[in-house]
Design a protein around this motif. Structure first.
Motif, PDB file in Angstrom:
ATOM      1  N   ASN A   1      -5.527  -2.320  -9.078  1.00 10.55           N
ATOM      2  CA  ASN A   1      -4.156  -2.574  -9.025  1.00 10.55           C
ATOM      3  C   ASN A   1      -3.801  -1.971  -7.472  1.00 10.55           C
ATOM      4  O   ASN A   1      -2.895  -2.426  -6.725  1.00 10.55           O
ATOM      5  N   LEU A   2      -4.455  -1.071  -7.125  1.00  9.24           N
ATOM      6  CA  LEU A   2      -4.138  -0.447  -5.744  1.00  9.24           C
ATOM      7  C   LEU A   2      -4.583  -0.964  -4.709  1.00  9.24           C
ATOM      8  O   LEU A   2      -3.843  -1.031  -3.404  1.00  9.24           O
ATOM      9  N   LEU A   3      -5.548  -1.861  -4.979  1.00  6.69           N
ATOM     10  CA  LEU A   3      -6.224  -2.598  -3.653  1.00  6.69           C
ATOM     11  C   LEU A   3      -6.109  -4.132  -3.438  1.00  6.69           C
ATOM     12  O   LEU A   3      -6.423  -4.757  -2.755  1.00  6.69           O
TER      13      LEU A   3
ATOM     14  N   PHE B   1       0.750  -1.108   0.078  1.00  3.56           N
ATOM     15  CA  PHE B   1      -0.025   0.082  -0.070  1.00  3.56           C
ATOM     16  C   PHE B   1       0.762   1.334   0.136  1.00  3.56           C
ATOM     17  O   PHE B   1       0.786   2.072  -0.752  1.00  3.56           O
ATOM     18  N   MET B   2       1.857   1.742   0.779  1.00  2.39           N
ATOM     19  CA  MET B   2       2.490   2.559   0.986  1.00  2.39           C
ATOM     20  C   MET B   2       3.521   2.767  -0.195  1.00  2.39           C
ATOM     21  O   MET B   2       3.624   3.973  -0.762  1.00  2.39           O
TER      22      MET B   2
ATOM     23  N   VAL C   1       4.675   5.544  -5.244  1.00  2.00           N
ATOM     24  CA  VAL C   1       4.714   5.433  -6.768  1.00  2.00           C
ATOM     25  C   VAL C   1       4.074   6.745  -7.483  1.00  2.00           C
ATOM     26  O   VAL C   1       4.357   7.098  -8.305  1.00  2.00           O
ATOM     27  N   ILE C   2       2.755   6.793  -6.997  1.00  2.78           N
ATOM     28  CA  ILE C   2       1.760   7.650  -7.448  1.00  2.78           C
ATOM     29  C   ILE C   2       2.239   9.257  -7.211  1.00  2.78           C
ATOM     30  O   ILE C   2       2.116  10.130  -7.860  1.00  2.78           O
ATOM     31  N   ILE C   3       2.818   9.427  -5.786  1.00  2.00           N
ATOM     32  CA  ILE C   3       3.444  10.883  -5.522  1.00  2.00           C
ATOM     33  C   ILE C   3       4.714  10.874  -6.605  1.00  2.00           C
ATOM     34  O   ILE C   3       4.703  12.241  -7.229  1.00  2.00           O
ATOM     35  N   SER C   4       5.505   9.973  -6.778  1.00  2.15           N
ATOM     36  CA  SER C   4       6.480  10.013  -7.576  1.00  2.15           C
ATOM     37  C   SER C   4       6.251  10.431  -9.024  1.00  2.15           C
ATOM     38  O   SER C   4       6.827  11.358  -9.805  1.00  2.15           O
ATOM     39  N   ARG C   5       5.211   9.688  -9.537  1.00  7.63           N
ATOM     40  CA  ARG C   5       4.715  10.026 -10.960  1.00  7.63           C
ATOM     41  C   ARG C   5       4.078  11.479 -11.053  1.00  7.63           C
ATOM     42  O   ARG C   5       4.452  12.247 -12.162  1.00  7.63           O
TER      43      ARG C   5
END
Length: 499
Positions: free
Chosen positions: A260-262, A193-194, A199-203
């Motif tokens: 994919n997130l869950l 999860f973290m 990854v989302i923040i990085s993108r």
């Protein structure tokens, strides 16, 4: 490449580079890494000797062939390595040096001799290209780990590479060297999860940099890699070995979707099956430290190669931690300034905003401290699980590896010359690789030049007027090499019984 029980390993490699091939699996883009085969014969020595001896028709020749390749004939290199290491053992080496009374100049020479023996093993020196590919992704270790260069000596390896130049050395080669052999696969399945949030923040951060064109300030020009496929100047330069391929599955290549997130995901990373790290700690000129550290590791994920680095610094804030910290600070300051600019700024509201901002920054800091403890535990556990040995234990492994590989190279090349007659270096190379493939069902990059040098050193091959290589008869070869250590022990044991 085989493991200790003779089972084929996942793959073996010598140099690698990203191929650009990509495919999707479970919502994650796979990357394929291309690998060249190592100069390692992936067959256990007893199996090799028995199989080739079986192919020999005459019983007398068969017995002579088995006798020729007893390991006792090749133990000199092991004895020399152990004698040299006794001088540079970080624990007891200083006492040995005091007893020997060796001059500093003689010690400098012996140091380089010891390193030369290590380089003669069939472990391959990690190149700059391999290091770049290994570090181009993340796996389980997500904190930036660096070596404290002030604690590592740079004089020893600088002197060595000055006298023994190598191509494509990594930037750290003057401080420590990393050898590796064999390629495997490590898989981990979890929700992550973290990591997915990271990854989302990085993108999002990279997109912001692209939109604002700030990324151009930090971009580096890529230098095309030069891939040298030659074994030696004597080998046909056009001959290319078949490549191997391994897959890397990373969260960074994950498709963004709620599904994919869950859900649980499986990530995959190629591993260096064996790694050896050689370095010396920094010391002062008034009290020089001659100790040389030799450490041996197993199953190290390529992207987590920092695990084996010497004298590591404590992990620092990751780029994402800094992004979260700066965004929080900017949002808090904007809110604070907006509140102060209001006609009737409420002191309690301003106090609450400042307290919230300080509290959130403190939360980020303490979260980082908790993550650092977690990663320190991970590093400690990984080091405990993955370190095979160090010092004399590693040296014994290297000795065994050198001996076994030397014997196998000599066995195959001598057998080909004995059965098929004289050959050029190119023909011998092809015949040896063909024999390994046909009789044992495996492929390898046979180091024919090294094998011929060993045969010539033993005195059991020669060259004709046009440079073709030919071997002496089996009986004569055994006479030239002489009595083995094993034979002397057996004779000593049999002597009392005979009397």
């Amino acid at each position: 490449m085989e493991d200790e029980e003779g089972r084929p390993a996942t793959a073996s490699a010598a140099a690698m580079e990203a191929t650009g091939k990509k495919a999707k699996r479970d919502g994650v883009v796979k990357e394929v890494i291309r690998l060249e085969r190592e100069s390692v014969i992936p067959i256990l020595k007893p199996k090799l000797v028995m199989k080739l001896a079986y192919l020999i028709e005459r019983d007398n020749d068969r017995a002579q062939f088995k006798k020729l390749f007893q390991v006792g004939r090749y133990l000199d290199v092991c004895a020399v390595m152990q004698q040299l290491y006794a001088l540079f053992d970080p624990v007891n080496g200083e006492k040995s040096l005091e007893q020997q009374g060796i001059t500093p100049n003689e010690l400098d020479t012996l140091e380089l001799n010891f390193l030369t023996y290590i380089f003669q093993s069939n472990f391959k020196l990690l190149s700059d290209e391999e290091y770049e590919v290994a570090q181009s992704g993340q796996y389980l270790l997500n904190l930036p780990i660096k070596v404290d260069e002030s604690k590592v000596d740079s004089k020893l390896l600088t002197r060595y590479f000055k006298e023994h130049p190598h191509d494509n050395l990594p930037a750290f080669a003057d401080k420590y060297i990393v050898f590796r052999r064999g390629i495997g696969i490590d898989r981990t399945t979890d929700y992550f999860f973290m990591e997915k949030v990271e990854v989302i923040i990085s993108r999002a951060w990279r997109s912001l940099l692209r939109v604002t064109r700030i990324d151009r300030l930090f971009s580096k020009k890529q230098v095309p890699s030069k891939k040298d496929t030659k074994k030696t100047d004597e080998i046909n330069e056009d001959a290319e070995e078949p490549d191997l391929y391994v897959e890397r599955v990373r969260l960074e290549k994950m498709e963004l979707s709620i599904k994919n997130l869950l859900r649980k995901m499986t990530i995959q990373e190629p591993t260096f099956e064996r790694m050896i790290v050689v370095y010396r700690k920094a010391s002062t000129e008034s009290k020089p430290d001659r100790g040389i550290f030799v450490k041996h590791f197993k199953h190290i994920p390529m992207a987590d190669m920092e695990l084996v680095l010497p004298e590591k610094k404590n992990p620092s804030l990751t780029p994402m931690d800094w992004v979260k910290f700066l965004i929080s600070a900017v949002i808090g300051l904007v809110t604070l300034i907006s509140s102060l600019e209001m006609p009737k700024a409420d002191v309690w509201v301003v106090t609450a905003i400042i307290s919230g901002l300080i509290g959130y920054c403190a939360k980020i800091y303490f979260t980082f401290q908790a993550n650092m403890v977690t990663y320190q535990n991970l590093i400690t556990k990984s080091m405990y699980d993955k370190q095979l040995d160090s010092g004399k234990g590693t040296l014994l492994h290297l000795c065994d590896d050198v001996i076994q590989q030397e014997v196998k190279e000599v066995i195959i090349s001598y057998y080909i010359l004995m059965e098929q007659g004289k050959a050029t270096i190119q023909d011998l190379d092809l015949r040896c690789e063909q024999l390994i493939k046909e009789e044992f069902g495996v492929e390898c990059n046979f180091d024919v030049v090294d094998a011929v040098k060993k045969l010539e050193k033993l005195g059991i091959v020669s060259r004709d007027s046009i440079g073709r290589i030919l071997c002496v008869p089996l009986k004569r070869a055994n006479e030239i090499i002489g009595t083995t250590t094993e034979e002397m022990v057996i004779k000593a044991q049999q002597a009392p019984a005979a009397s």
